[in-house]
Scaffold this motif. Structure first.
Motif, PDB file in Angstrom:
ATOM      1  N   GLU A  39       0.823  -1.205   0.000  1.00 37.22           N
ATOM      2  CA  GLU A  39       0.000   0.000   0.000  1.00 37.22           C
ATOM      3  C   GLU A  39       0.862   1.262   0.000  1.00 37.22           C
ATOM      4  O   GLU A  39       2.077   1.217   0.218  1.00 37.22           O
ATOM      5  CB  GLU A  39      -0.938   0.019   1.212  1.00 37.22           C
ATOM      6  N   THR A  40       0.225   2.392  -0.251  1.00 40.13           N
ATOM      7  CA  THR A  40       0.852   3.696  -0.088  1.00 40.13           C
ATOM      8  C   THR A  40       0.162   4.382   1.080  1.00 40.13           C
ATOM      9  O   THR A  40      -1.034   4.685   1.019  1.00 40.13           O
ATOM     10  CB  THR A  40       0.712   4.558  -1.354  1.00 40.13           C
ATOM     11  N   PHE A  41       0.910   4.591   2.139  1.00 39.49           N
ATOM     12  CA  PHE A  41       0.388   5.175   3.367  1.00 39.49           C
ATOM     13  C   PHE A  41       0.820   6.633   3.423  1.00 39.49           C
ATOM     14  O   PHE A  41       2.004   6.950   3.372  1.00 39.49           O
ATOM     15  CB  PHE A  41       0.927   4.410   4.580  1.00 39.49           C
ATOM     16  N   LEU A 196       6.268   6.948  -9.577  1.00 41.98           N
ATOM     17  CA  LEU A 196       6.221   6.205  -8.317  1.00 41.98           C
ATOM     18  C   LEU A 196       5.113   5.156  -8.339  1.00 41.98           C
ATOM     19  O   LEU A 196       5.301   4.027  -7.870  1.00 41.98           O
ATOM     20  CB  LEU A 196       6.017   7.170  -7.150  1.00 41.98           C
ATOM     21  N   ALA A 197       3.959   5.517  -8.912  1.00 41.49           N
ATOM     22  CA  ALA A 197       2.840   4.569  -8.999  1.00 41.49           C
ATOM     23  C   ALA A 197       3.178   3.391  -9.904  1.00 41.49           C
ATOM     24  O   ALA A 197       2.859   2.232  -9.595  1.00 41.49           O
ATOM     25  CB  ALA A 197       1.596   5.295  -9.494  1.00 41.49           C
ATOM     26  N   SER A 215      -4.288  17.583  -1.245  1.00 40.35           N
ATOM     27  CA  SER A 215      -4.777  17.408  -2.610  1.00 40.35           C
ATOM     28  C   SER A 215      -3.866  16.495  -3.422  1.00 40.35           C
ATOM     29  O   SER A 215      -4.312  15.840  -4.367  1.00 40.35           O
ATOM     30  CB  SER A 215      -4.909  18.764  -3.310  1.00 40.35           C
ATOM     31  N   VAL A 216      -2.592  16.435  -3.066  1.00 35.18           N
ATOM     32  CA  VAL A 216      -1.643  15.563  -3.759  1.00 35.18           C
ATOM     33  C   VAL A 216      -1.787  14.122  -3.297  1.00 35.18           C
ATOM     34  O   VAL A 216      -1.887  13.193  -4.106  1.00 35.18           O
ATOM     35  CB  VAL A 216      -0.196  16.052  -3.546  1.00 35.18           C
ATOM     36  N   VAL A 217      -1.818  13.923  -1.987  1.00 34.79           N
ATOM     37  CA  VAL A 217      -1.836  12.557  -1.458  1.00 34.79           C
ATOM     38  C   VAL A 217      -3.139  11.837  -1.778  1.00 34.79           C
ATOM     39  O   VAL A 217      -3.186  10.607  -1.759  1.00 34.79           O
ATOM     40  CB  VAL A 217      -1.578  12.535   0.072  1.00 34.79           C
ATOM     41  N   ARG A 218      -4.194  12.579  -2.088  1.00 40.54           N
ATOM     42  CA  ARG A 218      -5.473  11.933  -2.400  1.00 40.54           C
ATOM     43  C   ARG A 218      -5.350  10.995  -3.590  1.00 40.54           C
ATOM     44  O   ARG A 218      -6.027   9.970  -3.659  1.00 40.54           O
ATOM     45  CB  ARG A 218      -6.537  12.996  -2.690  1.00 40.54           C
ATOM     46  N   ILE A 220      -2.626   9.319  -4.659  1.00 38.42           N
ATOM     47  CA  ILE A 220      -1.592   8.282  -4.655  1.00 38.42           C
ATOM     48  C   ILE A 220      -1.696   7.355  -3.449  1.00 38.42           C
ATOM     49  O   ILE A 220      -1.187   6.246  -3.474  1.00 38.42           O
ATOM     50  CB  ILE A 220      -0.179   8.917  -4.725  1.00 38.42           C
ATOM     51  N   THR A 221      -2.400   7.779  -2.380  1.00 41.42           N
ATOM     52  CA  THR A 221      -2.399   6.994  -1.149  1.00 41.42           C
ATOM     53  C   THR A 221      -3.633   6.112  -1.011  1.00 41.42           C
ATOM     54  O   THR A 221      -4.692   6.394  -1.562  1.00 41.42           O
ATOM     55  CB  THR A 221      -2.310   7.909   0.091  1.00 41.42           C
ATOM     56  N   ASP A 222      -3.479   5.040  -0.245  1.00 45.65           N
ATOM     57  CA  ASP A 222      -4.599   4.164   0.112  1.00 45.65           C
ATOM     58  C   ASP A 222      -5.209   4.586   1.443  1.00 45.65           C
ATOM     59  O   ASP A 222      -6.414   4.551   1.626  1.00 45.65           O
ATOM     60  CB  ASP A 222      -4.119   2.718   0.206  1.00 45.65           C
TER      61      ASP A 222
END
Length: 306
Positions: A39-41, A196-197, A215-218, A220-222
């Protein structure tokens, strides 16, 4: 997010202090969270909240004062064996915020990307080392010929790709990305996030993505943990956090996200978080699972406003 939920990183009651015994400052205060394999935390908070300190403590740059950090069930903070230290160096890597400051200007890209290999002697012949460098550069979208150049000859986005290649060459399982796009131009940020993805899919990587911009982490993250003054105040799956924030600090961060619509931006009302408003000696803050998988540091007043 992975369905098997194998815990890769377990941070339990972690505290980090700076300064002397007479006068110390607690940068991280009893923080706990788990990161699942694959996952991406996301770890989000304002400057000085302690998010980078947590990442640097996991990778053993900063010493911990209290608590325990485990990687695949093995403790990696405090006093550990040489074998465990080598394992941490190889399996856990970090991508730093400033791609210029984190690269040695006097070294060529070939040496910069090879630093980890030299440190652990993780190659048998010079030809093998050069092939590993070439592959790492190709994997991040750079030409192998770039290995003979110096960092100042590259753009900011290319320098960050060199930093990513330096991490990838160690074949890690877990990467701490410390605001990897904040120093880049807006036009380059999407390229690095997409890279990165893609690397996560092809290599099965797990990320701790540290940022101050929700707004960025939305994208790419789980899951996201929101940190304020060294304490995690909210943790949930990403979309749940955006649709139903509970802690007032999270609401304040979300209200500060710029809108692409001029009309919406002009009429937007900012939510101002004042901790004093919610403090009550008779109504203490408690870390609670407000709904399944959604945790927050709350008291009755916060719950009533949620």
């Amino acid at each position: 997010m992975p369905s098997d939920k194998d815990v890769l990183i377990d941070v339990n009651n972690l505290s980090v202090d700076f300064g002397s015994k007479r006068k110390s400052f607690r940068a991280v205060d009893k923080v706990s969270f788990q990161i699942y394999k694959g996952e991406t935390f996301g770890l989000v908070g304002e400057s000085g909240s302690g998010k980078t300190t947590i990442g640097r403590t996991i990778i053993r740059i900063n010493p911990s004062s209290e608590g325990e950090i485990t990687f695949k069930g093995e403790r990696i903070n405090g006093k550990i064996s040489k074998e465990t230290d080598k394992m941490v160096t190889r399996k856990i890597q970090m991508i730093f915020q400033d791609p210029m400051a984190s690269l040695n200007e006097r070294s060529k890209v070939d040496y910069i990307v090879s630093e980890g290999l030299y440190s652990l002697k993780n190659f048998k012949t010079e030809e093998e080392r050069m092939e590993k460098v070439s592959k790492a550069l190709r994997d991040v979208g750079l030409l192998p010929e770039f290995s003979s150049r110096f960092p100042h000859e590259f753009s900011g986005g290319q320098r960050q790709r060199i930093g990513i290649a330096r991490a990838l060459i160690m074949e890690p399982e877990f990467i701490i990305a410390d605001e990897p796009i904040s120093a880049l131009d807006v036009s380059i940020r999407a390229q690095v996030i997409n890279l990165l993805a893609e690397l996560q899919k092809t290599r099965g990587l797990t990320y701790l993505f540290i940022a101050h911009d929700l707004s960025v982490v939305r994208f790419i993250t789980d899951r996201i943990a929101v940190i304020h003054k060294g304490k995690i105040v909210e943790l949930s799956e990403t979309e749940t956090l955006f649709k139903k924030p509970i802690h007032p600090y999270t609401k304040a961060l979300l209200s500060a996200i710029p809108s692409p619509s001029p009309d919406e931006e002009r009429n937007k009302k900012l939510f101002i978080y004042t901790p004093e408003k919610y403090y009550d000696p008779g109504d203490p803050f408690v870390w609670s699972e407000v709904e399944p998988g959604h945790y927050a540091l709350v008291n009755k007043k916060i719950l009533n406003e949620a």
